[in-house]
Structure formats: C-alpha cells, structure tokens
Write a protein that holds these residues in place. Structure first.
Motif, PDB file in Angstrom:
ATOM      1  N   ALA A 214       0.759  -1.227   0.000  1.00  0.00           N
ATOM      2  CA  ALA A 214       0.000   0.000   0.000  1.00  0.00           C
ATOM      3  C   ALA A 214       0.799   1.292   0.000  1.00  0.00           C
ATOM      4  O   ALA A 214       0.319   2.311   0.404  1.00  0.00           O
ATOM      5  CB  ALA A 214      -0.941   0.032   1.197  1.00  0.00           C
ATOM      6  N   VAL A 215       2.055   1.269  -0.488  1.00  0.00           N
ATOM      7  CA  VAL A 215       2.775   2.556  -0.587  1.00  0.00           C
ATOM      8  C   VAL A 215       2.150   3.467  -1.615  1.00  0.00           C
ATOM      9  O   VAL A 215       2.280   4.679  -1.538  1.00  0.00           O
ATOM     10  CB  VAL A 215       4.255   2.362  -0.970  1.00  0.00           C
ATOM     11  CG1 VAL A 215       5.131   2.623   0.200  1.00  0.00           C
ATOM     12  CG2 VAL A 215       4.470   1.029  -1.617  1.00  0.00           C
ATOM     13  N   ASP A 216       1.454   2.872  -2.616  1.00  0.00           N
ATOM     14  CA  ASP A 216       0.923   3.711  -3.672  1.00  0.00           C
ATOM     15  C   ASP A 216      -0.545   4.045  -3.448  1.00  0.00           C
ATOM     16  O   ASP A 216      -1.232   4.488  -4.341  1.00  0.00           O
ATOM     17  CB  ASP A 216       1.117   3.038  -5.031  1.00  0.00           C
ATOM     18  CG  ASP A 216       0.462   1.683  -5.097  1.00  0.00           C
ATOM     19  OD1 ASP A 216       0.111   1.165  -4.013  1.00  0.00           O
ATOM     20  OD2 ASP A 216       0.296   1.166  -6.213  1.00  0.00           O
ATOM     21  N   ILE A 217      -1.027   3.799  -2.276  1.00  0.00           N
ATOM     22  CA  ILE A 217      -2.425   4.111  -1.990  1.00  0.00           C
ATOM     23  C   ILE A 217      -2.467   5.274  -1.020  1.00  0.00           C
ATOM     24  O   ILE A 217      -1.867   5.236   0.057  1.00  0.00           O
ATOM     25  CB  ILE A 217      -3.148   2.903  -1.407  1.00  0.00           C
ATOM     26  CG1 ILE A 217      -3.159   1.777  -2.453  1.00  0.00           C
ATOM     27  CG2 ILE A 217      -4.557   3.268  -1.006  1.00  0.00           C
ATOM     28  CD1 ILE A 217      -3.783   0.543  -1.937  1.00  0.00           C
ATOM     29  N   ALA A 218      -3.163   6.310  -1.416  1.00  0.00           N
ATOM     30  CA  ALA A 218      -3.212   7.500  -0.576  1.00  0.00           C
ATOM     31  C   ALA A 218      -4.039   7.231   0.664  1.00  0.00           C
ATOM     32  O   ALA A 218      -5.055   6.528   0.610  1.00  0.00           O
ATOM     33  CB  ALA A 218      -3.812   8.658  -1.360  1.00  0.00           C
ATOM     34  N   GLY A 219      -3.625   7.798   1.794  1.00  0.00           N
ATOM     35  CA  GLY A 219      -4.389   7.687   3.027  1.00  0.00           C
ATOM     36  C   GLY A 219      -5.625   8.563   2.972  1.00  0.00           C
ATOM     37  O   GLY A 219      -5.661   9.561   2.242  1.00  0.00           O
ATOM     38  N   LEU A 220      -6.638   8.172   3.699  1.00  0.00           N
ATOM     39  CA  LEU A 220      -7.886   8.932   3.685  1.00  0.00           C
ATOM     40  C   LEU A 220      -7.891   9.941   4.822  1.00  0.00           C
ATOM     41  O   LEU A 220      -7.477   9.648   5.935  1.00  0.00           O
ATOM     42  CB  LEU A 220      -9.072   8.008   3.839  1.00  0.00           C
ATOM     43  CG  LEU A 220      -9.380   7.081   2.663  1.00  0.00           C
ATOM     44  CD1 LEU A 220     -10.662   6.326   2.945  1.00  0.00           C
ATOM     45  CD2 LEU A 220      -9.503   7.859   1.382  1.00  0.00           C
ATOM     46  N   LEU A 221      -8.388  11.118   4.515  1.00  0.00           N
ATOM     47  CA  LEU A 221      -8.561  12.124   5.553  1.00  0.00           C
ATOM     48  C   LEU A 221      -9.855  11.821   6.308  1.00  0.00           C
ATOM     49  O   LEU A 221     -10.660  10.997   5.845  1.00  0.00           O
ATOM     50  CB  LEU A 221      -8.619  13.501   4.904  1.00  0.00           C
ATOM     51  CG  LEU A 221      -7.318  13.929   4.210  1.00  0.00           C
ATOM     52  CD1 LEU A 221      -7.505  15.277   3.535  1.00  0.00           C
ATOM     53  CD2 LEU A 221      -6.193  13.982   5.199  1.00  0.00           C
ATOM     54  N   PRO A 222     -10.081  12.492   7.412  1.00  0.00           N
ATOM     55  CA  PRO A 222     -11.287  12.190   8.187  1.00  0.00           C
ATOM     56  C   PRO A 222     -12.578  12.321   7.390  1.00  0.00           C
ATOM     57  O   PRO A 222     -13.543  11.605   7.659  1.00  0.00           O
ATOM     58  CB  PRO A 222     -11.224  13.232   9.298  1.00  0.00           C
ATOM     59  CG  PRO A 222      -9.796  13.521   9.473  1.00  0.00           C
ATOM     60  CD  PRO A 222      -9.167  13.355   8.149  1.00  0.00           C
ATOM     61  N   ASP A 223     -12.595  13.197   6.422  1.00  0.00           N
ATOM     62  CA  ASP A 223     -13.844  13.335   5.642  1.00  0.00           C
ATOM     63  C   ASP A 223     -13.904  12.348   4.506  1.00  0.00           C
ATOM     64  O   ASP A 223     -14.793  12.424   3.660  1.00  0.00           O
ATOM     65  CB  ASP A 223     -13.976  14.768   5.123  1.00  0.00           C
ATOM     66  CG  ASP A 223     -12.804  15.132   4.240  1.00  0.00           C
ATOM     67  OD1 ASP A 223     -11.806  14.389   4.236  1.00  0.00           O
ATOM     68  OD2 ASP A 223     -12.879  16.158   3.540  1.00  0.00           O
ATOM     69  N   GLY A 224     -12.973  11.435   4.420  1.00  0.00           N
ATOM     70  CA  GLY A 224     -13.051  10.379   3.409  1.00  0.00           C
ATOM     71  C   GLY A 224     -12.335  10.692   2.126  1.00  0.00           C
ATOM     72  O   GLY A 224     -12.263   9.853   1.234  1.00  0.00           O
ATOM     73  N   THR A 225     -11.771  11.911   1.969  1.00  0.00           N
ATOM     74  CA  THR A 225     -11.049  12.193   0.726  1.00  0.00           C
ATOM     75  C   THR A 225      -9.614  11.728   0.863  1.00  0.00           C
ATOM     76  O   THR A 225      -9.021  11.817   1.935  1.00  0.00           O
ATOM     77  CB  THR A 225     -11.052  13.696   0.431  1.00  0.00           C
ATOM     78  OG1 THR A 225     -10.568  14.370   1.596  1.00  0.00           O
ATOM     79  CG2 THR A 225     -12.433  14.189   0.090  1.00  0.00           C
ATOM     80  N   PRO A 226      -9.027  11.236  -0.238  1.00  0.00           N
ATOM     81  CA  PRO A 226      -7.645  10.786  -0.166  1.00  0.00           C
ATOM     82  C   PRO A 226      -6.685  11.971  -0.141  1.00  0.00           C
ATOM     83  O   PRO A 226      -6.943  12.998  -0.751  1.00  0.00           O
ATOM     84  CB  PRO A 226      -7.479   9.971  -1.443  1.00  0.00           C
ATOM     85  CG  PRO A 226      -8.490  10.508  -2.371  1.00  0.00           C
ATOM     86  CD  PRO A 226      -9.624  11.018  -1.553  1.00  0.00           C
ATOM     87  N   SER A 227      -5.578  11.824   0.561  1.00  0.00           N
ATOM     88  CA  SER A 227      -4.566  12.883   0.619  1.00  0.00           C
ATOM     89  C   SER A 227      -3.314  12.402  -0.082  1.00  0.00           C
ATOM     90  O   SER A 227      -2.737  11.377   0.268  1.00  0.00           O
ATOM     91  CB  SER A 227      -4.253  13.216   2.071  1.00  0.00           C
ATOM     92  OG  SER A 227      -3.061  13.969   2.128  1.00  0.00           O
ATOM     93  N   GLU A 228      -2.931  13.160  -1.101  1.00  0.00           N
ATOM     94  CA  GLU A 228      -1.764  12.737  -1.874  1.00  0.00           C
ATOM     95  C   GLU A 228      -0.488  12.864  -1.068  1.00  0.00           C
ATOM     96  O   GLU A 228       0.515  12.274  -1.414  1.00  0.00           O
ATOM     97  CB  GLU A 228      -1.663  13.581  -3.141  1.00  0.00           C
ATOM     98  CG  GLU A 228      -2.812  13.319  -4.097  1.00  0.00           C
ATOM     99  CD  GLU A 228      -2.472  13.705  -5.520  1.00  0.00           C
ATOM    100  OE1 GLU A 228      -1.535  14.513  -5.682  1.00  0.00           O
ATOM    101  OE2 GLU A 228      -3.111  13.197  -6.435  1.00  0.00           O
ATOM    102  N   LEU A 229      -0.570  13.676   0.011  1.00  0.00           N
ATOM    103  CA  LEU A 229       0.631  13.887   0.811  1.00  0.00           C
ATOM    104  C   LEU A 229       1.141  12.590   1.419  1.00  0.00           C
ATOM    105  O   LEU A 229       2.313  12.482   1.763  1.00  0.00           O
ATOM    106  CB  LEU A 229       0.322  14.869   1.945  1.00  0.00           C
ATOM    107  CG  LEU A 229       0.538  16.342   1.666  1.00  0.00           C
ATOM    108  CD1 LEU A 229       0.159  17.127   2.895  1.00  0.00           C
ATOM    109  CD2 LEU A 229       1.998  16.575   1.321  1.00  0.00           C
TER     110      LEU A 229
END
Lengths: 281, 648, 99
Positions: A214-229
């Motif tokens: 999962a290095v290439d999978i963006a983490g989700l922010l609390p509102d469910g949107t992915p963060s590219e950071l």
C-alpha cells in the motif's frame, strides 16, 4: 550442381526452417516493441528480437557479431534501457491515443510506402549470387575480423574509440548535477518546517484499509477524501498513485450486503461507488 | 572689344554677390554700390554701342566665347555671348532704365531696413536679364530666364511680412514656371530636331525642317513668352506683382522681365517666320491681351494696378507686332524701347505720388495733386501723353507703326488685328486719362477722408501696415527720385521721334530681324487719322466721366463688365475653377486609384503571402515527430526516385 | 531458401522501427525503435557480407554497434535529464521549437 554452387543462392533446409520460424518471432517482437503500452514490455520484446537477430548473425557466418549481439547489445544496452525505464517509472503505461492530428495516418502511409519501395528495390536488385562466408572465415571469423579491423579499418576503429569516450564523458556531463550548496541536515530541515509552519508533524502514513503493502495508496482524511501527501514524492511525480478509497468502500458495501442477505434483512438499494478511473472515462 | 561683353553681366552680378554676401557692414553704402555697378554696366554698354556704331551695318555682331559649359559628345553647351544690334538695344534699355531705377530706389527705399538686400536683388535682376539677352544659345538663355524668374520672385515678395506680397511672389513664380516649362520643352525639341540649341545652327537649319516640328517649337516658345510677358492665358501674376515695391514694378514692367517674352519671339524670328500657324497664334495672343489688359486697366482704382493693366496691354501690342513677322519685329522692339521709357517714368511717378501720400494707392483718395508735386505731375503727364500716342511723342510713333503693320498683315486677319489695335488705342487713351484726372486733377479727396470703408474694392494693406490713417501731406519727392523721372520723361518725349525720323531704328535693327513692308489696304495717313480719332474719343469719354463730374470716394457698383474687370476679368476665378479645382479632382482621383488599385494589388499580394505563411506556419508545430514524418516521407521519396532512375 | 530473404526481413524490421519512431511518444520507446532500425541495418550488413564472401560487411556492423552503444549512452542521458526537468518522457512535451 555441387553443394558449394548451391550454397551460392540457396540455403540448407534447416536454415530455411530456422529463418521462417525465427523471422516470424523477430517481426512479432518488433511489432510488440512498437505497440506495447508499457515501456518495459517494449524493451523485453526488443531484447527478444535482438536475440533472434543474433541467431541470424550466427547463421550468416558472423560468429563474433552474433556473440557480441547477445553479450553487448542484449546484455548491456538493453539492460541500460531497462534501468532507465525503471528510473522513469516501470509501471507507467503510455496512452497510445494520438494527439497530433493526422500523425498516425501519415506515419503509417509513409511507413507502408517506404517499406513497399524498399522491398521492391531489393526484389529488383536481382541478388542471386551468394559467395558465402566459408572462404572468408577459413582462418576463423574472429581472426579475420581482427586482421581487418587492425589493418584496413584501424583508423575508423580508433575514431570510434574516441567517440565512445566522448559519449561516456557526455553522458556524465548531461546527468551529473553539481551540488552548489551543502545538503541540509535533518535538524535544519525540521527547523525550516517549523519556520514555514507547514507539516510540522511527520507526514501522514499511506494506506488505509491496507490489504497489501500500500505505498501507492493514498491515506484517507477524516472526511473520506484521499490525501496525496501520504504517498511518496517519487510515486506522486510519476503519477502512480492508486486511488483505492472508493474501491475499499465498495468492498465494504458488498460485505454488508452479503451480511444482510444472510441475515435476511430488508434489501437496501445499494449506492454504488465507482472507481475514480472509471468515472473519468 | 568682345571681351567687354562678359563685364556687362559681371558688374551687376558682382554687385549682387557683394551686397548679398557682404552682410550688415555694407548697409550704409550698399545702395550706392548697387547703383554704381549698374551704372558701370551701362557705361560698358555705351562703350560697346559706340564700338558697334563704328562698324559696318553687316558686321555688327560680336561673339565672346567664355568657356565650354557642358562639353559632352553630341551635346555642346557653351557659355558664349552674342552682342548684335538686338541685344545691344536691350542692353542699353536694361542698364540705362535699370540704373535710373536704382538711383530712384535710393530715395524710395530710404527708410527700409533691408535696402542693401533690395539693391542686391535689383543687381541680380539686371544680371539675369543681361544674361538672357546676351546668350548665344537657348540653354544659356534659359539660365538667364530662370534667373529673372528668381529675382522677380525675390523682389515681388520683398515685403514678405505681408501675406499678400508673399502670395503674389509665389503666384508669379508658379505662373512663370508654366512658361518656363514651355521654354525647356522648346529647347528639348530643338535639340532633337536640330541637334543643337545655339542660335546659329538652329536658325540656319530651319529651312530643312518639317512644318509640324517648327510649329511645335514655336508654340512652346510662345508659351514661354506668355509666361514671362504676362500674356493671356498666363497673365494673372502681373497684377498681383504690384505687391512689390514700386521701383520693382517699374523694373519689371519697363526694362526687364515682361520684355523677355518679346525678345524671345523676335530673337527666334527665323523659327516663327517658318511657322505661320504659330505666328497667327502669337498675333491672336497679342490682340487678346492688348484688349484684356486695357479693359482691366480701366476698372482698377489702384494706381499701380491700373498701370499694370496698361503694361499688359502695351506688351500685347508688342507681341502682336512680333507675331506679324518681319513687318512687325522692328516696331515691336521700338515700342518696347519707348514703352520702357514712358512706363518706367509712369511707375516712378506713381511711386513718387505714393511716397508723398503715405503709400496710399487708391486713386479715389488722390485728386488735385498737381499743385503739391509739380515735377511728378509734369513727368507723369509727359509719360501719359507718350503712352496714349499724343502726336510727336514717342508712343505716337511706335504704336502707330504697329497699328499700320497690323493692317498690313492683309486680309480679314489684318482688319481684325488692326481694328483690335485701334480699339486698344482708344481704351488706352480712356484709362490713362482716367488715371491722370483722378490723380492730379479734381477735388482734393484725400482731405478729411472718412475711415476706410471695408468694402472698398482695392483695399490695400500697405497703408494700414504703416499705421497711418492721418491726413496725408502731399509733398514733392527728393531730387534723387525726381532726376530719374525727368530723364525718363525726356526719353518719352523725344525717343520716338529720334528713332523714327529717317527710320534710324529700322536701319539699326534690320540686319538682325529683317524687315519687309506690308501691303496695307489703308494708307499710313488714314491709319494715323483713325488713331487720332480713337485717341480723342477715349480722352473725351474719360473727361466726361472723371473730369467734369466729381469722382466718388467709394467706387460705384458699376456695370457687369466693370465688376468683372475689377476682378481682373475673372482670370483668377477661371484659374481657380479650371486649374485648381481640376487639379484637386485629378489628384484626388489619382489618390483613389493609387489607394484602391495600386495599393490594393500590393497589399493584396502581401495579405495573400501573409495568409499563406499563416497556413504554412501550422506545419511548424514544434513536434519532433511531425518533423520526423516529413523526413521519413522524404526518405521514401528518395528511394522512389532512385528506383525510378534505375528503371529508366 | 534464398539468403536474400534476410534482406527482406531487414527491410521489414527497419520499416517497423521507423514507423514506431513516428507513432510512439515515449522517448524511451522511440529510442528502442531506433535501436531496432540499427539492428535491421546490421542484419543487412551481415547478409551482404555473406553475399560478397568477405568480412567488410561484418566490420561495418561491428562499428554500427559501437556507435549505437555510444548513441544509447548519450541519448539515455538526455532522456534522464529531460525527465528530471520536465517530469515527463514524452517527446511531444519538448515542443519548444514552436512559437
């Protein structure tokens, strides 16, 4: 008609068989070099074609070249290609959609015209007489080549040597980056982050609902949107972030649905989450 | 003796150079230098004249070759002077009358700041005129011709601060240019026809040249003469030229400039003799101008403009005579000389009157001046009697001869031309009497005059500019001005008789111009009698109109003809409507054609290429692969070409 | 079989390579297509060597290989530095020759 005379314009059946089989392979390899979407596949196809060509060299009595083809070309140069492909992004697939208007048709037209003309030219040349390399290779192919290189072609040989050195220097000049300032230490970097007020804590980790590395999978922010950071910078620049948030949500929904079926609950109209890639298409 | 000829021109030319280059240092003595050098030229002329008299009548031609001017193979232009009886006459007239006018100007221009410059221009004028009459080829004559034009431009516009003077100078120059064009075309025609433009070769080859070419050359020469001599249709500049100082008017009208056209025609007599059609045109121009000028002279209230109309008319007489061929050449020149005397005298008299009247030129504000300026009155009166042809005075002899010669032309033409000349004599008598009566007789209208009414037709800005509305105090001019007038008056009285008695002038000029007696249908005495009748009638009508009745201070409206004559018989209006407007329309349409057609083609081509390159630019899209396609296509074509070559 | 078939094959491979150069945008693949063209030429040279019964054709092919190696080194260096500055290996992105 003796065998030597026959060799002048024909080959043995074995060679003919080999030609037709391996020739087909070579053409297929060439075509896949051109039409594979991923550069890695192209490189591998090309390597295959080159190996076939090495075999053809051997069949044509160019033993030295056949070996060099395999060792230097396929072994070294193609590996260099693969190395660069890795550097640029091994999984990146090119879109084969043409962006320049009429380019593809013009290219195919020119290619077809050129090919037909070339083939016609060869057919027209009435190349019936083949002397064969038996005579030339009498003292050994390598010896023959060596005596030519170091006598007749010694000047060209020296010049190509100079060319190689120049090319090596040139490649170094092109890729080398001179550091003009000292690299910042970790402490200095963290101080800079505090000064600028951005990302004072460590960057968030990638991967939510991680089912693989999962290095290439963006983490989700609390509102469910992915963060590219959350994804490493290199992958970000290559555009190799996999957006799996909706995938995971769909999986979750499917799981719930199955559970409801089993529990015989009232069916809820499932809201489908489409993958971002599909939605964009 | 030939070597003196160049000095004739050199003296005034030196004067012009010294005065114009010398600057303010010469302000104090400049006018005397100018007068002295002019007089020196006259003295040289007298010496040469004496020399010529000492020779046979047949060998009185002196040639001085100064240097080779444009020595090109097939095109030889030399600075060569020719002094024969004809040019001698002109030299004496120009330098003599010119010197008197110089002398007069010393007094007249006394208060002008730019007097030195004025004398420089006067000297330049003399030099150019002398070059004109002394040249031995048409090209050199053309140099003098242009020099006269330049000097007249400078002098007419001498008071350049007056817009009217500047405009008048420009007008004179431009109208003269039209005539100059005629002369230059004539010279070109001569060169192509005769291969030369020197007098000798041209005149000797006239016999073996086609009539058409000769007529063309002669008509071009006539056009040139019309420009310089203010003949119809190029007469419009002469009236406006009165904007110059009065001595300039005297110089232009009596000794130089306007006589140049007559000189040209008489000098080119050989060409005109061989082109009868052109001669007829000359006589027609002369007759028309004669009447035209006389009618204009009748209507003008400005004393100088009235005299200008008179000049036009008198030159018309000369041109008419010159157009008659050998019958009239001598009389044309004789009238020119006598006219030089009395017209110079009249102008100097007019200047003297203006000098005493605060530069007032309107004759309606004169009157009764004979008591205040007796010398001016007497000299002006003698000039008046001479010009109307009073028996015994010079105008009588010269004009009478011209009228006789006109009748001697023979046929209907003779009657028409003679009739016109007679009518002209009557009108001359009328308008000159009118000038005389309005100026020197009648009430003193200059006393207690009301402020000038704005619609006065000949409102002159000169008086306003001097800022004097006060009542003038008429007084006699100083001696330096009256002496030239007296000398000229003597010339006007006795000149004609001196020339005519024993046909002196005829014998003098005959070797150059040739002479033939025409067959006049009427006897000389009849002509003289008719002239006398006309004279008396003209004077009587003038007396009835201006002598018996008081002259109104504001000009009456007058008949249609009078109003037209006040406007110079609509010549300016004609020029404006036909030439100026026509020219404007022509240029406007040419500009339109230029913009739409010529520019259209050019701009269209440019736009076409622009559009084409704009399309071709798209080929250069910057994509390396597109360029590679062209390369690859080219390679394919090369292969095809190679195969084709092999196949062939 | 006539050995001239090797030439036909070489021509075919060359044409495929050239067309690939024109069609592909990825600079690395374009480079591979160029290599393919060079190899097709080498095959033709080797075939000519057999045709004429001497080794000069093979020598030329040998030199071609050397030059191709040099070219690959420089070309890949260019691609790498291009990728570094523009984050792309597309030949169309480097269309700076246009106005």
């Amino acid at each position: 008609m003796s065998a030597t005379q026959l060799a002048a314009y024909t080959t043995s059946t074995g060679e003919a068989f080999q030609f037709w089989v391996l020739g087909t392979v070579a053409v297929i390899g060439a075509l896949s070099t051109v039409f594979m979407r991923k550069a890695v596949h192209s490189a591998l196809s090309l390597a295959g074609t080159m190996i076939v060509l090495a075999v053809f060299y051997l069949a044509n009595g160019a033993y030295f070249l056949g070996i060099v083809q395999i060792v230097v070309y396929t072994g070294a140069i193609m590996m260099l290609f693969l190395f660069v492909v890795m550097l640029v992004g091994v999984t990146a697939a090119d879109s084969l959609k043409e962006t320049i208007k009429g380019q593809r048709w013009l290219a195919l037209l020119c290619g077809a015209g050129f090919g037909v003309l070339l083939l016609a030219g060869i057919a027209n040349a009435s190349l019936k007489e083949f002397d064969g390399t038996g005579q030339a290779n009498a003292n050994g192919n390598v010896q023959g080549l060596a005596s030519l290189i170091f006598t007749k072609y010694v000047f060209a040989f020296e010049i190509t040597g100079a060319l190689l050195i120049t090319a090596a220097v040139g490649a170094m000049v092109l890729t080398h980056r001179e550091r003009t300032e000292r690299a910042k230490t970790q402490r200095e970097l963290s101080e800079q982050r505090v000064r600028e007020g951005t990302h004072v804590p460590p960057l968030p980790a990638p991967g939510v609902y991680a089912r693989h590395n999962a290095v290439d999978i963006a983490g989700l922010l609390p509102d469910g949107t992915p963060s590219e950071l959350t994804v490493s910078k290199t992958l970000r620049e290559r555009g190799q972030i996999r957006d799996v948030s909706t995938e995971a949500l769909n999986d979750l929904r499917a799981l719930e649905q199955r559970a409801e079926e089993r529990l015989e609950r009232r069916q809820i109209e499932p809201a489908t989450f489409k993958r971002a890639e599909e939605a964009s298409k | 003796m030939e070597n003196l000829i160049a000095l004739l021109i050199a003296a005034p030319l030196l004067g012009a150079a010294v005065l114009l280059v010398g600057g303010r240092r010469l302000d104090a003595v400049g006018h005397w230098i100018g007068t002295l050098l002019s007089a020196a030229s006259f003295v040289i002329g007298l010496v040469l004249f004496a020399g010529l008299l000492g020779r046979d009548a047949g060998s009185r031609t002196l040639i001085q070759h100064l240097f080779s001017w444009i020595p090109v193979a097939g095109f030889q232009a030399d600075v060569t002077f020719r002094l024969d009886q004809l040019s001698m006459t002109f030299v004496l007239l120009i330098t003599g009358v010119g010197s008197l006018i110089h002398l007069y100007s010393v007094g007249y221009m006394e208060h002008d700041e730019r007097r030195r410059r004025f004398f420089g221009y006067l000297n330049l004028f003399l030099a150019a005129m002398l070059l004109l009459v002394l040249a031995d080829n048409y090209l050199l004559l053309y140099v003098g011709w242009e020099g006269v034009g330049l000097a007249s431009y400078l002098l007419i516009g001498f008071w350049q601060h007056k817009p009217s003077a500047a405009t008048a100078a420009k007008k004179a120059f431009l109208v003269n240019r039209v005539g100059d064009m005629g002369l230059s075309i004539a010279i070109m025609l001569m060169f192509t026809t005769f291969g030369s433009f020197a007098f000798g070769p041209v005149f000797s080859h006239v016999g073996d040249t086609s009539q058409g070419k000769l007529t063309a050359i002669a008509l071009m020469l006539l056009l040139a003469a019309c420009g310089k001599s203010a003949q119809v249709p190029l007469q419009s500049w002469l009236g406006d030229a009165m904007e110059g100082p009065t001595p300039v008017s005297a110089l232009i009208h009596a000794a130089t400039m306007v006589t140049a056209g007559v000189y040209l025609i008489v000098r080119s007599g050989a060409v005109f003799n061989a082109a009868p059609d052109a001669q007829l045109a000359v006589t027609v121009v002369g007759a028309v101008t004669l009447l035209f000028g006389a009618i204009v002279g009748c209507a003008k209230d400005d004393i100088k403009k009235a005299l200008a109309g008179s000049t036009m008319s008198q030159i018309g007489y000369m041109v008419l005579a010159a157009g008659l061929g050998p019958i009239g050449y001598v009389f044309a020149i004789m009238h020119l000389v006598t006219h030089g005397f009395f017209k110079a005298g009249l102008f100097l008299g007019a200047g003297s009157v203006m000098h005493g009247m605060n530069d007032e030129v309107d004759m309606r504000r004169y009157g009764g001046l004979r008591k205040y300026m007796p010398v001016t009155f007497i000299t002006f009166g003698l000039g008046y009697l001479a010009i109307i042809g009073f028996p015994g005075l010079s105008g009588f002899f010269s004009k009478d001869k011209i009228i006789e010669a006109a009748f001697a032309k023979g046929g209907t033409e003779g009657w028409i031309l003679g009739g016109a000349a007679l009518l002209g004599a009557a009108i001359t008598a009328f308008y000159m009497t009118r000038v005389m009566l309005m100026t020197f007789f009648g009430e003193e209208r200059w006393r207690n005059q009301p402020t000038r009414s704005p619609e006065a037709p000949s409102a002159e800005p000169a008086a306003e500019h001097r800022g004097e509305h006060a009542e003038p105090h008429p007084h006699e001019s100083p001696k330096v001005m009256t002496i030239p007038m007296i000398v000229l008056a003597v010339g006007s009285v006795f000149g004609g008789a001196f020339f005519s008695i024993g046909d002196r002038f005829l014998h003098w000029l005959e070797p150059v111009t040739g002479h033939s007696e025409g067959n006049s249908p009427v006897s000389a005495w009849t002509v003289t009698g008719a002239t006398m009748v006309c004279l008396v009638v003209g004077v009587a009508i003038a007396w009835a109109q201006y002598g018996r009745k008081p002259v109104p201070a504001v000009a009456p409206r007058g008949s249609l003809l009078t109003r037209a004559a006040r406007r110079d018989l609509l010549q300016d209006d004609f020029n404006h409507v036909v030439l100026v407007r026509g020219g404007e329309h022509l240029t406007r349409s040419l500009v339109y054609v230029d913009h739409t057609l010529v520019d259209g083609v050019v701009n269209g081509t440019a736009a076409g290429f622009g559009g084409l390159s704009g399309r071709l630019r798209r080929v250069q899209n910057g994509f390396a692969r597109s360029y590679a396609v062209s390369m690859f296509g080219g390679a394919a074509l090369l292969v095809a070409a190679t195969l084709l070559m092999r196949a062939v | 079989m006539n050995p001239v078939n090797y030439l036909y094959l070489a021509a075919l491979l060359f044409t495929i390579g050239a067309t690939g150069v024109l069609i592909r945008r990825n600079a690395i693949v374009v480079f591979m297509c160029i290599e393919l063209m060079l190899n097709a030429c080498n095959l033709a040279f080797v075939t000519f060597s057999r045709m004429h019964g001497n080794l000069d054709g093979q020598i030329i092919a040998f030199f071609t290989m050397v030059v191709a190696a040099a070219e690959v080194v420089v070309g890949l260096a260019i691609i790498v530095s291009l990728f570094r500055t523009r984050h792309s290996a597309s030949v169309d992105d480097a269309s700076l020759m246009k106005l």
